[in-house]
Structures are given as structure tokens and as C-alpha cells.
Design a protein around this motif. Structure first.
Motif, short mmCIF file in Angstrom:
data_model
loop_
_atom_site.label_atom_id
_atom_site.label_comp_id
_atom_site.label_asym_id
_atom_site.label_seq_id
_atom_site.Cartn_x
_atom_site.Cartn_y
_atom_site.Cartn_z
N GLY A 248 0.28 8.96 15.70
CA GLY A 248 1.17 10.12 15.65
C GLY A 248 0.77 11.06 14.53
N LEU A 249 0.49 10.48 13.35
CA LEU A 249 0.11 11.31 12.21
C LEU A 249 -1.14 12.12 12.50
N SER A 250 -2.08 11.52 13.26
CA SER A 250 -3.33 12.25 13.50
C SER A 250 -3.07 13.47 14.36
N TYR A 251 -1.95 13.48 15.08
CA TYR A 251 -1.58 14.70 15.84
C TYR A 251 -0.54 15.51 15.08
N GLY B 279 -7.69 16.80 1.47
CA GLY B 279 -8.30 15.60 2.04
C GLY B 279 -8.25 15.58 3.55
N LEU B 280 -7.86 16.72 4.14
CA LEU B 280 -7.68 16.74 5.59
C LEU B 280 -9.03 16.85 6.29
N ILE B 281 -9.25 15.98 7.28
CA ILE B 281 -10.49 16.04 8.06
C ILE B 281 -10.09 16.20 9.52
N MET B 282 -10.54 17.28 10.15
CA MET B 282 -10.20 17.50 11.56
C MET B 282 -11.35 17.02 12.42
N VAL B 283 -11.15 15.96 13.17
CA VAL B 283 -12.21 15.50 14.07
C VAL B 283 -11.71 15.63 15.50
N SER B 284 -12.42 16.39 16.28
CA SER B 284 -12.08 16.71 17.67
C SER B 284 -10.57 16.83 17.87
N GLY B 285 -10.01 17.76 17.11
CA GLY B 285 -8.61 18.11 17.35
C GLY B 285 -7.59 17.19 16.71
N VAL C 60 -14.85 9.97 0.72
CA VAL C 60 -14.81 10.22 2.16
C VAL C 60 -14.74 11.72 2.36
N PHE C 61 -15.65 12.26 3.15
CA PHE C 61 -15.62 13.70 3.43
C PHE C 61 -16.16 13.93 4.82
N SER C 62 -16.11 15.16 5.27
CA SER C 62 -16.62 15.41 6.62
C SER C 62 -17.76 16.41 6.55
N ASP D 180 -18.72 19.80 15.50
CA ASP D 180 -17.48 19.09 15.21
C ASP D 180 -17.63 18.45 13.84
N GLU D 181 -16.48 18.13 13.23
CA GLU D 181 -16.55 17.46 11.94
C GLU D 181 -16.88 15.98 12.17
N ARG D 182 -17.71 15.41 11.30
CA ARG D 182 -18.02 13.98 11.38
C ARG D 182 -17.70 13.35 10.03
N ILE D 183 -17.20 12.13 10.06
CA ILE D 183 -16.76 11.50 8.82
C ILE D 183 -17.91 10.77 8.14
N VAL D 184 -18.04 10.99 6.84
CA VAL D 184 -19.05 10.28 6.04
C VAL D 184 -18.32 9.51 4.94
N VAL D 185 -18.69 8.24 4.77
CA VAL D 185 -18.09 7.41 3.72
C VAL D 185 -19.21 7.01 2.77
#
Length: 1499
Positions: free
Chosen positions: A628-631, A741-747, A775-777, A783-788
Motif C-alpha cells: 500500500g505504501l508503495s502506491y 529518500g524517495l525512489i520511484m520505480v515503475s510508478g 541506497v539510491f536510484s 526507469d529508476e533502478r535501485i543500487v545498494v
């Protein structure tokens, strides 16, 4: 270890029915059952179980346990030993956390042995899921005991789902093969069906198996990226949760109750306390032993501040021109352990009405981010920096003792604030103390997501109002004692420990970070010692105290009425708060004392939980669904799922404030009650602007939220806080994350902090340092991709960290439903730090993007997270012949065919059909005309041959063959000679004897084992009756190394031609059949196939005639040839053309260039040659070897202005970048760029195109690379995206006809269509030679017919894809010129995702990806793309290449790289023509012969 095991088994006994059981795979039982079990736990278990379990950690562990059965093992990367050794323990000190900031490394990161549970996976991670129970005093909720037990067994039972490694012997570089692991992958076949038994192939097989697993459901819609490559675009999920609540109205805080004796300004408060109660303590500073160092009283603070204010205004600069006037900005540079000097400086500035800008002490000139701080100081116009004596002494100094200017900083005057350095103000001087107004009071710095530093201005009235609001909500009273652990220069530490404390005459005990590092309990001891009422901490201070508390007996926290948690808005803080309460409740700590608050630099304090008088009302808790949070929707999770986030409230809105929640993007519209948005505050007590940045200020500090109806919520402006959250029941504020810290990945939105917490919950503290995960994108493929990125502990082994990485990937995938693009581990202490010891996120991201992180482990998962690749292409059925043919137009286009000019019969030597007759004729008519000159490596003529000399030598060779060799007419002779004149004499000698010569490159003396087998193979396949060679090579063939490599006994007889018989042969052989075999041309293709092509006498004549016409060769001409004389056009130019045309050939063996790169060009210049031929490898040698020497060469008189044609002889697509750089480099030496061109030949026809002397210049076109993949040619403008430059391969030779045909249907294609190049010419080869009767296999290579159209002509198939294009230029004969563009070899091309890729295009992208990539080769293996790169630089950089290569290939080619192999320079095999032998490389890789530095398997 024993003691630990004993204790562990004792603790676990209660839970584990039979200890050896396969625990980790069992599903967690129903929570109710566990509750029952809890009662039976032995007594000593309880305290541990209380502080051990942290719900999020357990959720992660339980989730991983479920994965055990489903997962296929993932191949572990292989690393060269030297790399493993470098990461040994001694190489590192544990990360220093000199002082703390947002996420610091803690001191007990080095104390993992302190408490037995520290090493356990369920240790209190900073996970954000605290307990799910509602009453804060109860122990953990339902399933915790069980999940923790599960986690425990998962960590210690050796049944980890990644147990694909077994126990290795011989170090991480060497894996034992065990028959259990890979099943039948022991003997696998390479692409050629050769069985290999090697660990690499088994690993790749494993990777292939991993990739066969079901992926996320494919996405449906596309947007069209031009005509054929469709990048899918994410469509919103129809079932995604949407907010359903009513509109969230703004929430107002309590009224700010003005108390009569509140001072009118902060300076007024200081004056009051300094004069009424000068002896009252204001601030106590501590030394590193925890002893009070100095107690500053209010009297002292008042007098020193006045003195400093006077000195700032009157003692800097001159009387007429003071340096600092009221309203100017000055920097405050004080270390974290000197609050006394800081508070004096701060109030000194307030009294002088100058604006303090507190910043961190710059530790070194290259401190991460200090450049940006410099930018802030510059934009604020700061010219003076106040600092303390000790700090001033510690700053870096230049040789003259001056403080150097830090990078990016303005020029500063450093001013020391100690009283002894200041002069006394005159009696009559007194600071002007006004009521608080709208002037700026101070500027607080703030670091943004991208690393830039902004200055938030706070006015005097906001400062005072904020102090009043804090006093009211925290119920501060006079003379209270407060312990402050926070940084006093900014944020909560400044507001409570420096400002509000002075307003209320409180006593602050300031605990410096240096003390916390030595003694994490110091702040608790100070609370006990001073009976402090209030303490300001961060959650990590609570965490450290937990770790260290057991040595302390007499802790009593009953005096605390408020424990202010500064980072209460961070979702992780809840676990620290809960655990801290559980442990210290017995020590007098009351539950209602813990007060989390939420703040931001722009809005100051946003909300704070009040220290309650009655503990009846429990604090708010929310267990929210991660999905839910991701939306952006608040959904309370009732089903006890694993992917939840537990948040605590941060109390209610500040007095005098109005808070609303608005949508984070776009118009600031009010959110619904169950929607996550950004909190905005309307109050006097907020910042007012970003200093000097009006645009950004408008967007942040002047926001006017609108309601659903479109009306404004308030006439006053709101300030964006940068905090994401919602307002729950009872006006409680909940924070779920930060905008930064917000990362938007495919919506969908993900929060960096949450992902960090999940990563840490996987066996926390074991492999990585708690505060050192970034952690960043990054944007890859739209599209944004997550990198750790995390710092690895120096003591963790390769396998451990690899397993940890694979589990982290699974945990993040399961809990957040998002794939990680790249997970990198770097050695301890190597991530850039902020001055407070936290990690510097933007610098890390910058390093990652530049390829400068130098990780020691990398795991990439492009397969899972890149879901928007274009659909694989399905081949369309072709149009039938009937509908296509209309005259010679194919579907509206001209048929792609072209031809060179006719071969006229004009020459006097054309009466001869055979080359041997031409030589005899020349020996009679022009006996002394020099045909050949051979140059030595110094450029001197080492040998030359006239027509007669060559004829005489050839006769003696023929005599040798007939007498000693006893050869018959038609026998084959292998000529194994170094490039030179002997080779030519031997060739004509063989013709004179009626034999068929085969030129063979001699074995390399330094590398016999690899070069001799090729020689042997050619001799055998060609059925040579004897081998002719020089005495030196004779010896080499009989040497020890040679006999060790091949069996010498079954060689044909070897004749040494150094001592030839003196007599002539009885009669020279007269050939009779012009279609008879003249010689065999053997060469190894780039794919590693050895093929011999038969050349008839007719073809040889036509060939020489064609070249003669194209290049206008006559006896008076000189041509310089720097080519290998063993096959193709190189051989023809070296041995045949001079005899046919009579011109003089200057022979330069390419081998000599290795010792003298300038040899070829100097020869061309000195001998005034107009035409020269070379190969790409020669051109590369010159470009690389002479790049810096053009000036010296000019001085030596090198002049290339006479060169009319410099032709590169090749069998590949022209290498434009090389020819261009060559032309540019030697342009200064007179080389005309137009003269550089290329030739094109292949196996079936050794020369199809050759630029020649007349005719138009070569043309260049730009084609769309994406269309090429679909076998289409689409011309685009230069510089357009995805454009690929192609250069014409030279003019078509006389007597050559070309057509472009479809390789599958064999139908003709239209102009500018991509197809196979077919050639018809008198000098085509007449077939492959193999003495085994295999001609049928390849018969269509030499005689193919079109399936429709002109079905009579016999064509030879070149095996190369290309296209013809009619240009605007005119040929010599007045026709419009047809240009041939070669794209690449069919057998080299790779079919991936249904599209055709040419390796060279992918390699070009890869080489551009990182400066350390020297060379690159790619090849496919079982539908995986393998990329091999040669690393130029230290092995530490090897792993930087993996993400860079993967990203470059994804972005430019829409392909996912399967394996990245990093090797040393020189590993990629290259043949004599300078072409990469990709198939040799593939076999070497699969058989594990490359000794790579690192092999990464992208999952």
C-alpha cells in the motif's frame, strides 16, 4: 566459540524439538501456538528474548526461510586470488565514526563479541518494525519468538538455500567440483559440440537455470520508440490500492500560550540571566574520559559574548572600513567537542547583529562535500570564519603556516574567539538589544539529495517563537538539567541545547561524540549523575547503550521526564525505542518518557510527542502494508503478512502551527485521509528562505495548498517539510519517509531507509557495518533502478558475503516487491564520509556513476528489474517472388546491384595466360628492372630483386624441388617463410616446377606451442608433398619445444632453400590448362575455421589485371606494402602484382614495426611513395605508438603529402574510428584525409573493393542501429540517437559484379536493403580445398543462383551482410556511383532476442563505458551474452567495470549482459589481420583458460 555454542544450544533447547532438524524450511506456525510456548521458556531466556527480537528482522528471516525450497542456486562470482588476498584483515581498520550524523557507524560495530546475541541474525537490527503489540510495555507480539528461532537456525544450520558451494579447499579462488551440486553439468558441450569439463561452464549452466525461473508477469502496453524497437511503458496496475478516505483537513496545534515573563528576544533572555543569576551553570562540556572539562556560567556566557560582539564589529578591518557590519554573514567553524566556544560565538554574533553560519570543521582539503559547503559560504558572502584556538591549530596549514584555501571555498579571514585573544570593549560600549524582528538570526546548512548544500535562513522572530513553542510542548522550566548527545550546530541539538536552554536558564550537559565512541553508555551515566530531567538523543545512541548496558549495575533513569528522540521520524527508530524501553524499564525508565519528534531544516520542529503526565493514553502505532505504501496509500495490515512497516507517531503538531498533507508531485493539493503525502507547515517558527536562491525558495517556503474544490486552504504560505506521512486519529502525526529518500520505480514509491532496513535485517552486523549502507536510484533505460552499496567487514569471507548479498536481493524482492539492479560491497572504511562520520550519499552515487567505487564484491540483477525491454522479434514470412519482380525493381526500389568497370584487353603482357610466363618475358625484356626491395627494421634496404635475379633464383628452386624433393607436376608444396624475398623466389620456383604453392606463416619462436599446430594443420589439410623453408626455421621445426608440441615424424620432407643447387632444371614446366590450380590460399577465419581456397591461373591473371587497372600500376611506379604475405590480397600484392604489372614493390614486414613503429611511414616519406597498403594492426601500431611523437617525426623530415592512396586491406567492416584517428594524427605531417581508405575481400573473392586512385572519395552514411538489428537499413542524420557511422569499403574492382541477396530465401533485395553480399567475378576462387571430399557442404558458397530474377548468373556468397546505395557522385565513366557498405560477417553476428547483433557494435559501446577498458570482445553462449573486457589499471578497479558495462549495453542495445569477464591486457586473441578471434576466446573461457581477474554472473 565453544562457550558461545553451549550458551546458544541452552537458549534454543526450549524451542527446538530435535536440534538437528531441518529447521529453516519449516513454515512459521500460527502465532497463537507460539504464545502458548512463550510461557514455558526458561527464566534466563526472557531478558534476551525481549531485546533480541525485532519484528522486521524476523519478517525478513521468515521470508528467507520460505525461499529455501523454491530457489535455484545462483552462481557465485569467481575472483582471482590476488583480489581475495587484498581484502584481508590487516588491510583495514574498522570504519572510524569520528562523530555521528544521520546514519553513523557505531562504536560497537567493532564490539560484535560483547553480547552473545550480537552475532545472531535476529539481533536488534535497525529494522523499522518494532513490536506490533499495542501496549508499549508488553514483550514482542505473536510470532516473534518463533521467527527468531527460525532465523537463528537459518544462520547456523548449514542448510542455507545457497549452499551451492560446500566447503571450499584451497581458498576462495578454487572451487571443488562435487557431483551433487550441478547434477549432470559435469561434462557440458560448448557451442561446437566439444565436451569441456570446467567450473565456468557449470556456473553458467547454473545461471541459465536461474534465468529459466518464472519472471514477473510481462507488462502490456508500449510506447513507440521509432518504428521497431518498442520500450514497454509501465501501465498502472488495475488492482492497485487507491485512497478512499475523505479530504484531510489541515490540523492546528495548540495556541501558543504567552507567558508574561517570556523575554522579548533571545539576547534579552541572555542579558537577564547573565545579570540576575551569573553563577547559574549554562553548559558543561566533558572530556573523552567523561569528566567535566569546563562549566560555563550564564555570567561568563554574557560577558564573553559581549566582548566577542565588540571585537567582531570593531577589531576586524580598519576603523573607516570595518570588515563585518551588522547583517553580514560569518562562518562558525567549531569541532564537536567544544560546545563552550560555539555557544559564545553564536551569542556573540546575535549580539553584534551579524548572521552566524555554523558549518563542520573541514578535516582535509578533499573532504566529501566540503566543496559544496564552500559554495554556500561563497553565496552567503562570508569573508570571516570564527574558530577556536584548538581547532585553528588543527586545520591543515601550508609551508608558510597559513591556512590554505579549501577547494571551492571563498578567501576567509580566520578569527580565533578565545577571550585571551580579544580586546576589552570600552566602558561606554554596549550591544543594542532589540525585540525579536524579521532580520535573519542565523543560517543553518542543509545537504540535498544531489549533494548540493543550501542555507536555510531563520529570522529572529522565528527563532524566538520556535523556542517558545518548544518550551511549551516540552514543559521546560527554569534551571532544569538536560543531557544533549546531538550535534549542537544544527537541527534538534541546536534548538534544544543552545537556544531554548538559554531562554529557560537550563543547564546543558553536552556529551561529545568522541566520548560516545569510547563509552556508548556515557549519556546514561550523565543522566544518573546529574539527575537530568531531559535527554536529547538519536535512536542510534539508544541502540549503542543497549549493546553496552550489561556491565552497569547502578543505572537509575527515574529522574528522566523526557527522552527526546531526534530522529523519531525515521521508520527505523521504533525498534530502538522499544528495545531500549524493554531493557531499561527495570532501571526506572517510564514508557511515557520516550518522545519522538519530527523536524526538518526548512520547517524546524514539525511535531513532537509531549511528555505525558498520565500514562493512560498509549502512543500511536501503525502496522502498514508495504505494498500500500508503495502506491502512497495507508492500509493497516491485518493479515500479519511479512511485508509491513510498523511506524510510531511523532506526537502532535507544534503549538502555534498549522499542518496539512499535500500530494508530493505537481499542484500542492490536499491528500485524502488514507493517503501518504508531504507535510506542510504554516507557522511563524519556520525557516523563511534558501539564502540567495529565490526560485527554490518559492517552491519550498511559499506553498499555497489547494483543497479538492480548488480553493486555497489558507491565505498564508506553507513551508514544505520534506517529510512524507499522514495524520492519524487524534491528530497524531505519522512519518513514513523523507522526500529525499524517495525512489520511484515503475510508478511505485520506495523509501531508501526502508530498503536499508531490510538489507540490515538479513543477518545484521555480521557482514556489513550498520550505518554504512547507501541506497539510491540510477536511471537505466528510462526507469529508476535501485543500487545498494554497503561496506563489508574485513573478516567476512567471499562466500559469506556472496550469500548475504543473494539473500538481501531476495529479501528486498519479497518484502518491497522491487528488484535491485546492483548490489555492491566495498572494503571497510572506503565510502565517502560526511564530517560527522555518516556516509555521503551523493558522493557515493557520483562514484558509482563514474565507475570509481572500487567494490570488492558486486551482484547485479538486471534480469529481474529490467522489465521494459522491447518484445523479442518474431521473423515475418517473406513476400513471394511473383509480387516482387517488376523489371529490376523490388517492391518499388531499384535492385541492389553494382559492378566495377570492364577489364579491357590492352596490355602487352596480357598475351600470357600464366604468371610464370610473364616473369620469363620480363627477365628477357627488362632484366635489370628492380621488382622488389625489402627493408630492414632500421629502414635500410636489406635485399632487392631484379626481374632476372628473380627468374634465376626461381629456376634453382625448381631444380631443388625436382631433384631433391622428387616432386611430380601438380604436387602441393608448403612454403614456410618469414615475410621477405625468399618467399617470392620459392613461389615462382614452385610454379616453374609445375607444383602448387601454399604460403604458410612460420611458427613464432617465442610461442611455438600455440603457433606450430596451425602450421602442421595447414600442411596436413593441404596434402603438401614437401615443406620448403629457411635454415633457421628448419632448426626451429626440429627443436625440443616443437617436438613436444607436434609429432615431427609424420611431417613431409623439409627442404632448406638457403643453399640452392647451382644448375638450372632441365626444362621449365609449361602449364597448359588456364583453369588449373595456380596456388592455394589458406587462412583462419575469425570464428576459428581453417579454410583453403583454390585459385586458378585464370583467376590469378584476372586478379592482377583488376588491381593493376584500379591502382594504375606501371613499371615506373613504386608501391609500399606493409602487409602479411600469407593470404588474401596481402599475398597477391606482395608476390604477384609486381611481376604482372612491373612496378617496384617496397616490402616492409609488419613484424619490424613492433621494434620501430615509424618504419613504414618513414619509408613512405623517404622513398616518395604515392601508393601504400597496410593492415588495421599496422595502422593501430602507428596510432598508438606514434601518437605523442608527431613533432619529433616532423623534425626528422617525415612528410606524407605525396601519398595519394593509403589503403587498409581488410576482411571486415571498415573501422572508421581508427582510420579517422589515424588521419587526424598524421594530418600535421601532410597526410591528406581523403587518401586513407579501405579495401574489402573475403574467402570466396580475395578482393571485391579497393579504393584505387581515380573515382570519387569514399562516402560515409549514418544508419539506425535498431533498424539494422531487424535487418533493415534506415539512414539517419549524423549525431542522432542510436546512429552508427558506416564507411564505404572502397570502389568495386574492375570485372566484379555485386548483388545483395536475402541469405535465407536467396532472392534479390532492393537498394539500401540489408542482405548478404554476393559476387560474380573472373577472380573468384574456384572452391574450398579440403582433401576430404567435403566440397558439397560449402558448394553453394562458390556457385549459388538467385531464387528468382536473374537465375542464370553464378554467384559466390561472401558470408557478409551489407547494402548498396546509389550516391550523388559520378564514377570515372560518368555513371552514378554505387557505394558498397559492409556491415559484418554472418557467422560472427549474434541472434539474441530474435534480433541480429554485430559484436563490434556492442564492443564499441563497452569500450566507451569506462576509461579503464582497453579492449573488449563479446560472444553468445546459450542465449547469454558474455562480455570479456581487458582492464588497463589496477585490479581494484575490476569490479567497477561490471555495472558500467551492464548499463552501457542495456541503454544502447536493449540487451542484458549475462556474464562479465574482466581480464588482463592481451587476453583477447587477435589474428594477423588485427581481427578478434571471438570463438577462440569463447572456448578459452568455457574451458577456464583465461585466468580472469573477476567473473560476474548477472542474475
Amino acid at each position: 566459540q565453544k562457550g558461545y555454542e553451549k550458551k546458544r544450544s541452552k537458549l534454543i533447547r526450549a524451542f527446538v524439538p530435535h536440534a538437528g532438524g531441518n529447521l529453516a524450511t519449516s513454515e512459521p506456525p500460527h502465532p497463537a501456538k507460539v504464545k502458548g510456548k512463550k510461557k514455558e521458556t526458561p527464566k534466563e531466556m526472557r531478558p534476551q528474548s525481549i531485546c533480541n527480537h525485532d519484528v522486521h528482522t524476523e519478517a525478513v528471516q521468515a521470508m528467507l526461510a520460505r525461499h529455501v525450497e523454491r530457489k535455484v542456486a545462483v552462481p557465485m562470482p569467481s575472483k582471482r586470488r590476488s583480489l581475495v588476498v587484498q581484502t584481508s584483515m590487516d588491510a583495514y581498520t574498522p570504519p572510524d565514526s569520528s562523530s555521528g550524523s544521520e546514519e553513523e557507524a557505531g562504536p560497537c560495530d567493532d564490539m560484535s563479541g560483547m553480547e552473545h546475541w550480537m552475532g545472531r541474525p535476529s539481533q536488534l537490527g535497525p529494522a523499522h518494525l518494532g513490536s506490533t503489540s499495542s501496549s508499549s510495555s508488553s514483550t514482542q507480539s505473536g510470532g516473534s519468538g518463533n521467527a527468531g528461532r527460525l532465523a537463528d537456525s537459518l544462520a547456523h544450520a548449514h542448510i542455507s538455500h545457497l549452499a551451492h558451494l560446500g566447503h571450499t579447499h584451497g581458498g576462495p579462488g578454487h572451487l571443488q567440483q562435487s557431483h551433487l551440486k550441478y547434477g549432470n553439468a559435469e561434462r557440458m558441450e560448448t557451442g561446437d559440440g566439444v565436451p569441456v569439463s570446467s567450473r565456468v561452464s557449470a556456473k553458467i549452466q547454473q545461471l541459465v537455470n536461474t534465468l529459466k525461473q518464472p519472471r514477473r508477469p510481462p507488462l502490456r502496453e508500449f510506447f513507440v520508440d521509432d518504428f521497431d524497437e518498442l520500450l514497454e511503458v509501465q501501465q498502472p496496475d488495475p488492482n492497485q490500492p487507491r485512497p478512499e478516505g475523505a479530504e484531510m483537513m489541515p490540523v492546528r496545534g495548540d495556541a501558543l500560550g504567552v507567558v508574561t515573563n517570556w523575554p522579548p528576544s533571545l539576547e534579552a533572555a541572555l542579558q537577564r540571566w547573565g545579570t540576575i543569576s551569573p553563577k547559574a551553570p549554562c553548559l558543561t562540556s566533558l572530556d573523552t574520559a567523561g569528566k567535566p572539562l569546563y562549566v560555563l556560567t550564564y555570567g561568563k556566557l554574557w560577558s564573553r559574548s559581549i566582548k566577542l560582539a565588540y571585537n567582531i564589529l570593531h577589531k576586524l578591518g580598519s576603523k573607516q572600513e570595518p570588515m563585518v557590519r551588522p547583517g553580514d554573514r560569518v562562518a562558525l567553524v567549531f569541532p564537536n567537542n567544544d560546545p563552550v566556544a560555539f555557544v559564545v560565538a553564536f551569542y556573540g554574533c546575535l549580539l553584534a547583529e551579524v548572521v552566524p553560519v555554523p558549518i563542520e570543521v573541514p578535516l582535509s582539503r578533499k573532504d566529501a562535500g566540503s566543496q559544496q559547503i564552500g559554495f554556500l559560504l561563497g553565496s552567503c558572502g562570508v569573508t570571516v570564519a570564527l574558530t577556536s584556538d584548538a581547532c585553528h591549530k588543527g586545520l591543515p596549514k601550508s609551508a608558510t603556516g597559513e591556512i590554505p584555501q579549501f577547494k571551492g571555498w571563498p578567501k576567509l579571514l580566520w578569527f580565533v574567539t578565545e577571550s585571551k585573544h580579544l580586546s576589552k570593549p570600552p566602558r561606554d560600549w554596549f550591544p543594542h538589544i532589540k525585540d525579536a524582528n524579521n532580520d535573519t538570526a542565523y543560517i543553518e546548512y542543509k545537504t540535498c539529495k544531489d549533494g548540493s548544500v543550501l542555507g536555510v535562513t531563520v529570522t529572529r522572530i522565528a527563532l524566538l517563537t520556535h523556542c517558545q513553542a518548544l518550551t511549551q510542548s516540552c514543559c521546560y522550566t527554569e534551571a532544569e538539567t538536560i543531557v544533549n548527545v546531538l550535534d549542537f550546530k544544527k537541527d534538534v541539538g541546536l534548538w534544544h541545547g543552545i537556544l531554548t536552554s538559554v531562554m529557560n536558564m537550563m543547564h546543558v550537559i553536552s556529551v561529545p561524540y568522541s566520548l560516545m565512541k569510547v563509552n556508548p553508555l556515557s549519556w546514561i551515566q550523565k543522566v544518573c549523575q546529574y539527575k537530568a530531567k531531559v535527554s536529547c538523543v538519536k535512536s542510534r545512541d539508544m541502540h549503542w547503550a543497549l549493546v553496552a548496558h550489561k556491565d552497569q549495575k547502578d543505572i537509575n533513569l527515574s529522574s528522566l521526564r523526557m527522552l527526546l528522540v531526534a530522529d523519531g521520524s525515521n521508520p527505523w527508530s521504533i525498534s530502538s525505542c522499544d528495545a531500549f524501553l524493554n531493557v531499561f524499564q527495570t532501571k526506572g525508565l517510564r514508557a511515557e518518557v520516550i518522545c519522538p519528534c519530527a523536524s526538518s531544516p526548512e520547517a524546524l520542529t514539525v511535531a513532537i510527542r509531549r511528555p505525558a503526565e498520565d500514562s493512560s493514553q498509549p502512543p500511536g502505532r501503525g502496522v502498514l502494508s508495504m505494498q500500500g505504501l508503495s502506491y502512497g496509500v495507508v492500509r493497516v495490515d491485518t493479515e500479519e503478512r511479512l511485508s509491513v512497516l510498523t511506524v510510531q507517531d511523532v506526537g502532535t503538531v507544534m503549538p502555534g502551527g498549522l499542518v496539512c498533507v499535500v500530494k508530493p508531485e505537481g499542484v500542492p493539493q490536499l491528500c485524502q485521509t488514507d493517503e501518504i503525502g508531504e507535510l506542510c507547515v504554516c507557522a511563524i517558527a519556520t525557516g523563511t528562505s534558501y539564502y540567495g536562491l529565490t526560485g527554490m525558495t518559492k517552491n519550498t517556503f511559499e506553498v499555497y495548498p489547494v483543497s479538492g474544490g480548488g480553493g486555497l486552504v489558507s491565505e498564508y504560505a506553507f513551508v514544505r517539510t520534506g517529510l512524507l506521512g499522514f495524520i492519524g486519529p487524534g491528530g497524531l502525526v505519522f512519518i513514513t519517509g523523507k522526500m529525499d529518500g524517495l525512489i520511484m520505480v515503475s510508478g511505485r514509491r520506495h523509501n531508501a531507509d526502508d530498503i536499508v532496513a531490510t538489507a540490515l535485517a538479513v543477518e545484521p552486523m555480521k557482514f556489513v557495518y550498520r550505518g554504512r549502507i547507501a541506497v539510491f536510484s540510477v536511471t537505466v533505460l528510462r526507469d529508476e533502478r535501485i543500487v545498494v552499496v554497503a561496506e563489508q567487514r574485513p573478516d567476512s569471507t567471499e562466500e559469506d558475503s556472496f550469500q548475504w548479498m543473494s539473500r538481501v536481493l531476495q529479501a528486498i524482492d519479497s518484502i518491497h516487491g522491487v528488484g535491485v539492479f546492483c548490489l555492491a560491497l566495498v572494503p571497510a572504511n572506503t565510502l565517502p564520509k560526511t564530517p560527522l562520520g555518516g556516509i555521503h550519499l551523493s558522493e557515493i552515487k557520483q562514484l558509482y556513476l563514474e565507475g570509481g567505487l572500487h567494490p570488492c564484491n558486486v551482484l547485479m540483477c538486471p534480469h529481474t528489474c529490467v522489465s521494459n525491454l522491447p518484445k523479442p522479434r518474431q521473423k515475418q514470412p517473406e513476400i513471394g517472388p511473383a509480387s516482387v519482380m517488376v523489371g529490376n525493381l523490388v517492391s518499388g526500389k531499384r535492385i541492389a546491384q553494382a559492378s566495377g568497370r570492364d577489364l579491357g584487353q590492352t596490355d602487352d603482357n596480357d598475351q600470357f595466360l600464366f604468371l610464370s610466363e610473364v616473369l620469363q618475358w620480363r627477365a628477357q625484356t627488362t632484366p635489370d628492372h628492380i621488382l622488389y626491395t625489402l627493408l630492414s627494421s632500421r629502414g635500410a634496404v636489406s635485399n632487392s630483386l631484379t626481374c632476372l635475379q628473380l627468374h634465376k633464383r626461381a629456376e634453382r628452386v625448381a631444380a631443388l624441388l625436382m631433384e631433391r624433393g622428387g616432386l611430380q607436376e601438380g604436387d602441393h608444396v608448403a612454403l614456410v617463410y618469414p615475410p621477405g624475398i625468399d618467399l617470392i623466389a620459392a613461389f615462382y620456383g614452385a610454379l616453374y616446377a609445375g607444383c602448387v604453392p601454399i604460403t604458410v606463416r612460420p611458427p613464432h619462436p617465442q610461442n611455438i606451442s600455440t603457433t606450430l599446430p596451425t602450421v602442421k594443420m595447414i600442411v596436413e589439410v593441404s596434402h603438401s608433398a614437401c615443406v620448403m623453408t629457411t635454415a633457421v626455421i628448419c632448426k626451429l621445426l626440429r627443436s625440443k619445444e616443437a617436438t613436444a608440441t607436434v609429432d615431427i615424424r609424420n611431417w613431409p620432407p623439409v627442404l632448406d632453400t638457403d643453399d640452392l643447387p647451382k644448375k638450372k632444371p632441365p626444362a621449365l614446366y609449361k602449364p597448359s590448362n588456364p583453369d588449373g590450380l595456380a596456388y592455394l590460399d589458406f587462412s583462419v577465419s575469425t570464428t576459428g575455421m581453417l579454410a583453403g581456397v583454390q585459385m586458378s591461373h585464370n583467376a590469378v591473371g584476372a586478379f592482377c589485371r583488376s588491381v593493376k587497372l584500379q591502382c594504375e600500376l606501371y613499371p615506373s611506379r613504386e608501391v609500399a606494402i606493409c602487409l602479411d604475405p600469407y593470404c588474401g590480397l596481402g599475398f597477391v600484392l606482395w608476390c604477384l602484382c609486381s611481376v604482372y604489372s612491373g612496378h617496384q614493390s617496397i616490402l616492409i614486414p609488419p613484424v619490424e614495426l613492433e621494434s620501430n613503429p615509424a618504419l613504414w611511414l618513414l619509408a613512405v616519406s623517404q622513398l616518395r611513395v604515392r601508393d601504400t597498403f597496410c593492415s588495421y594492426s599496422v595502422m593501430e601500431l602507428c596510432t598508438k605508438g606514434l601518437g605523442l611523437q608527431t613533432e619529433t617525426l616532423k623534425a626528422r623530415g617525415l612528410d606524407l603529402s605525396r601519398v595519394r592512396a593509403c589503403v587498409v586491406v581488410a576482411e571486415e567492416r571498415p573501422r572508421m574510428s581508427l582510420t579517422l584517428s589515424f588521419s587526424k594524427l598524421f594530418k600535421d605531417l601532410g597526410l591528406h584525409p581523403r587518401s586513407v581508405s579501405t579495401a574489402f575481400g573475403c574467402r570466396v573473392n580475395l578482393a571485391i573493393c579497393l579504393q584505387g586512385t581515380s573515382g570519387p572519395d569514399p562516402t560515409t552514411v549514418y544508419v539506425d542501429m535498431r533498424a539494422l538489428r531487424h535487418d533493415r537499413v534506415r539512414l539517419v542524420e549524423r549525431g542522432s540517437p542510436h546512429s552508427l557511422p558506416l564507411m564505404e569499403s572502397g570502389k568495386i574492382l574492375p570485372g566484379v559484379r555485386i548483388i545483395i541477396a536475402n541469405p535465407e530465401t536467396k532472392g534479390p533485395l532492393g537498394d539500401s536493403h540489408l542482405g548478404e553480399i554476393w559476387v560474380h567475378s573472373a577472380h573468384n576462387g574456384s572452391g574450398y580445398y579440403s582433401g576430404y571430399g567435403e566440397e558439397v557442404l560449402q558448394s553453394d558458397h562458390f556457385n549459388s543462383r538467385l531464387s528468382f530474377g536473374d537465375t542464370q548468373t553464378v554467384w559466390a556468397r561472401t558470408g557478409y551482410l551489407g547494402f548498396l546505395r546509389r550516391t550523388e557522385l559520378t564514377d570515372a565513366n560518368g555513371e552514378r556511383h554505387d557505394a558498397l557498405f559492409v556491415v559484418g560477417a554472418l557467422e560472427e553476428a549474434m541472434e539474441l532476442r530474435g534480433m541480429r547483433y554485430h559484436p563490434i557494435d556492442i564492443e564499441t559501446s563497452v569500450i566507451r563505458a569506462h576509461k579503464s577498458i582497453m579492449e573488449c570482445a563479446v560472444f553468445p553462449w546459450t542465449n547469454l551474452l558474455v562480455v570479456v573486457v581487458e582492464l588497463e589499471g589496477s585490479e581494484q578497479e575490476a569490479l567497477d567495470l561490471v555495472p558500467m558495462v551492464t548499463k552501457a549495453v542495456l541503454e544502447e542495445h536493449y540487451l542484458i549482459v549475462g556474464v562479465v569477464v574482466v581480464t588482463d591486457i592481451g587476453v583477447i586473441p587477435i589474428n594477423s589481420r588485427g581481427e578478434k578471434q571471438r570463438m577462440h576466446l569463447r572456448d578459452g573461457f568455457l574451458q577456464d583458460q583465461l585466468d580472469p581477474i573477476y567473473v560476474a554472473y548477472n542474475m
